[in-house]
Write an enzyme that holds these catalytic residues in place. Structure first.
Site, PDB file in Angstrom:
ATOM      1  N   CYS A  11      -0.420 -13.163  -9.916  1.00  0.00           N
ATOM      2  CA  CYS A  11       0.171 -11.816  -9.807  1.00  0.00           C
ATOM      3  C   CYS A  11       1.435 -11.750  -8.961  1.00  0.00           C
ATOM      4  O   CYS A  11       2.488 -11.345  -9.458  1.00  0.00           O
ATOM      5  CB  CYS A  11      -0.863 -10.861  -9.253  1.00  0.00           C
ATOM      6  SG  CYS A  11      -2.338 -10.838 -10.275  1.00  0.00           S
TER       7      CYS A  11
HETATM    8  C1  UGA Z   1      -3.001  -9.661  -5.585  1.00  0.00           C
HETATM    9  C2  UGA Z   1      -3.086  -8.324  -4.823  1.00  0.00           C
HETATM   10  O1  UGA Z   1      -3.612  -8.546  -3.513  1.00  0.00           O
HETATM   11  C3  UGA Z   1      -3.986  -7.327  -5.573  1.00  0.00           C
HETATM   12  O2  UGA Z   1      -3.962  -6.067  -4.902  1.00  0.00           O
HETATM   13  C4  UGA Z   1      -3.431  -7.140  -6.987  1.00  0.00           C
HETATM   14  O3  UGA Z   1      -4.248  -6.261  -7.756  1.00  0.00           O
HETATM   15  C5  UGA Z   1      -3.409  -8.486  -7.683  1.00  0.00           C
HETATM   16  O4  UGA Z   1      -2.559  -9.386  -6.921  1.00  0.00           O
HETATM   17  C6  UGA Z   1      -2.865  -8.267  -9.069  1.00  0.00           C
HETATM   18  O5  UGA Z   1      -1.696  -7.888  -9.211  1.00  0.00           O
HETATM   19  O6  UGA Z   1      -3.647  -8.314 -10.031  1.00  0.00           O
HETATM   20  P1  UGA Z   1      -4.566 -11.842  -5.803  1.00  0.00           P
HETATM   21  O7  UGA Z   1      -3.418 -12.447  -6.537  1.00  0.00           O
HETATM   22  O8  UGA Z   1      -5.948 -11.961  -6.352  1.00  0.00           O
HETATM   23  O9  UGA Z   1      -4.302 -10.255  -5.598  1.00  0.00           O
HETATM   24  O10 UGA Z   1      -4.583 -12.562  -4.386  1.00  0.00           O
HETATM   25  P2  UGA Z   1      -4.348 -12.183  -2.845  1.00  0.00           P
HETATM   26  O11 UGA Z   1      -5.666 -12.196  -2.153  1.00  0.00           O
HETATM   27  O12 UGA Z   1      -3.509 -10.998  -2.700  1.00  0.00           O
HETATM   28  O13 UGA Z   1      -3.525 -13.486  -2.363  1.00  0.00           O
HETATM   29  C7  UGA Z   1      -2.258 -13.823  -2.926  1.00  0.00           C
HETATM   30  C8  UGA Z   1      -1.646 -15.030  -2.216  1.00  0.00           C
HETATM   31  O14 UGA Z   1      -1.160 -14.670  -0.925  1.00  0.00           O
HETATM   32  C9  UGA Z   1      -2.598 -16.215  -1.998  1.00  0.00           C
HETATM   33  O15 UGA Z   1      -1.929 -17.412  -2.364  1.00  0.00           O
HETATM   34  C10 UGA Z   1      -2.877 -16.186  -0.505  1.00  0.00           C
HETATM   35  O16 UGA Z   1      -3.152 -17.469   0.019  1.00  0.00           O
HETATM   36  C11 UGA Z   1      -1.563 -15.638   0.038  1.00  0.00           C
HETATM   37  N1  UGA Z   1      -1.698 -14.966   1.350  1.00  0.00           N
HETATM   38  C12 UGA Z   1      -2.437 -13.840   1.469  1.00  0.00           C
HETATM   39  C13 UGA Z   1      -1.021 -15.479   2.456  1.00  0.00           C
HETATM   40  O17 UGA Z   1      -0.316 -16.503   2.377  1.00  0.00           O
HETATM   41  N2  UGA Z   1      -1.129 -14.826   3.652  1.00  0.00           N
HETATM   42  C14 UGA Z   1      -1.865 -13.700   3.814  1.00  0.00           C
HETATM   43  O18 UGA Z   1      -1.894 -13.152   4.948  1.00  0.00           O
HETATM   44  C15 UGA Z   1      -2.537 -13.195   2.690  1.00  0.00           C
END
Ligand code: UGA
Length: 429
Positions: A263
């Site tokens: 995403c």
């Molecule tokens: C993300 C959004 O959080 C959701 O709200 C949205 O609905 C979704 O995309 C989508 O568009 O369908 P997701 O891709 O499942 O969800 O994953 P996240 O938990 O948001 O993590 C995304 C990335 O950011 C991961 O690689 C994670 O490791 C990284 N991340 C997250 C960081 O590097 N630091 C943080 O503090 C948080």
């Protein structure tokens, strides 16, 4: 209500099961017979905590899957949850959802009232300019159009759907808004999320703005984290402090090797591309992407300071884009492995669940069944995914040929590393 959900992928299956749980009669439509029969047999076609329980509970009752688009004729509201994958240039490919919209338009030809809601992430203007004309091609004004973006995360999809901070109803008229409200009534009454009533383009943009903001927030803390590293400052101490300011907030402030998944990378590129087509170049968002690409390079450079990479065996701990999933799409492990190979190193991959998927991407590298095996004889290790099990590694590091560990996720506790002369480097601390 009688609801149909077209597309039984990640979002479609989750919302279909949750709508059935609200008490609605749900018809899930998908062209894939295997997915349809799995749902009808009470099984979840994707792995997501809580989902198989909901599907097995409702499969023989309120939830029915079918390959027949005609079945949506018996429903009042249809959600379009079809994929909008990325093109080479970052723009979205709407061909799948356009075909879905056409078929919905055909089967609703003689309806006297139906609401069609776009659930998929589409750039502003797509619903009204591209999809609505197809949906309304036959039944015309008997159909009302809505846009209802989804904010669930992989790994916590059911919980996120059932306990959202907000629900967004983008509609073209009052009757679409009323229908959406009826669909979500059980959730609104129970968990009282903020209900945002807005226009269709605004709803489309809210989804992109939400993801672009979160991805940029991580890139901003990574930018600050990189400065911290240069000054020998612990970026996590800094983040903990600034997160106390409620205008900043503590969530999504974990700095490291960056964001991946299906995403954030796709959506940030898509909105940059869409803006650019309108003649505006969004510099902040481009920088967020650039910083995200920089982080894996900094990780490998940091390793390179301690290890002669040419010919070195390097353990890559974590291959999934985040913990709790086997999804490797845009995982930061991909550029890390690429960069290691470019330097002549031999990456050895380990992940509790994502090895199978990464093997398709990099069939030539070695994979192991445990972190310990990957570390055995390694000349260095990098941590790419924050799986909890990495936090318990201690004596395993003693099996390395050369105990150099570069942590991209702040998951290893350096004091727990049993090896006395181990080198531990945090990417931003
Ligand atoms: C993300 C959004 O959080 C959701 O709200 C949205 O609905 C979704 O995309 C989508 O568009 O369908 P997701 O891709 O499942 O969800 O994953 P996240 O938990 O948001 O993590 C995304 C990335 O950011 C991961 O690689 C994670 O490791 C990284 N991340 C997250 C960081 O590097 N630091 C943080 O503090 C948080």
């Amino acid at each position: 209500m009688d609801i149909s959900v077209v597309g039984s992928g990640y979002v479609g299956t989750t919302i279909a099961a949750c709508f059935a749980d609200f008490g609605h009669e749900v018809t899930a439509v998908d062209i894939d017979e295997a997915i349809v029969s799995e749902i009808n047999n009470g099984k979840a076609p994707i792995h997501e905590p809580g989902l198989s329980g909901l599907i097995s509970e409702h499969a023989e009752g309120r939830l029915m899957a079918t390959t027949e688009y005609t079945d949506i004729q018996d429903t009042e509201v249809t959600f379009l949850a079809l994929p909008t994958p990325a093109n080479e240039d970052g723009s979205i490919d709407t061909s799948i959802i356009e075909t879905g919209a056409e078929r919905v338009g055909e089967v609703l030809a003689s309806t006297d009232s139906h609401t069609v809601v776009v659930k998929s992430t589409v750039v502003p203007g797509t619903t009204q300019e591209v999809l609505a004309p197809k949906i309304k091609s036959e039944a015309g004004e008997a159909i009302d159009i809505g846009m209802n973006p989804e904010f669930l995360r992989e790994g916590t999809a059911v919980q996120d759907f059932l306990e959202p901070d907000k629900v967004v109803f983008g509609t073209e008229n009052r009757s679409a808004r009323i229908e959406l409200q009826k669909v979500f009534r059980p959730l609104i009454d129970e968990v009282n999320p903020a209900v945002v009533k807005t226009g269709i383009s605004e709803a489309e943009m809210i989804k992109y703005a939400n993801n672009a903001f979160l991805a940029s927030k991580i890139s901003l803390i990574n930018d600050i984290g990189n400065i911290c590293k240069e000054f020998n400052i612990d970026a996590y101490e800094v983040a903990d402090a600034i997160g106390l300011d409620n205008r900043i907030e503590a969530k999504f402030l974990r700095s490291g090797v960056g964001w991946g998944g299906s995403c954030f990378p796709k959506d940030v590129r898509a909105i940059i591309n869409a803006a650019s087509e309108q003649g505006y170049e969004p510099e902040m968002l481009q920088s967020a992407v650039n910083i995200n690409e920089l982080q894996p390079r900094r990780l490998v450079e940091l390793l390179d300071k301690h290890v002669q990479l040419d010919g070195a065996r390097i353990a890559v701990l974590g291959l999934a884009f985040k913990p709790g999933t086997d999804d490797i799409r845009n995982s930061r492990a991909i550029p890390v492995i690429d960069l290691l190979q470019q330097q002549g190193a031999d990456p050895v991959g380990y992940d509790p669940v994502a090895v199978g998927n990464m093997t398709e991407q990099f069939p030539e590298i070695e994979y192991t069944r445990s972190a310990e095996e990957a570390l055995t004889g390694a000349d260095g290790a990098v941590v790419v995914t924050d799986w909890d099990e990495f936090a318990t590694l201690t004596t395993e590091f003693s099996k390395m040929n050369q105990p150099v560990i570069v942590d991209g996720r702040r998951i290893i506790e350096p004091d727990d590393i049993a090896e006395e002369d181990a080198v531990y480097e945090g990417l931003t601390w």
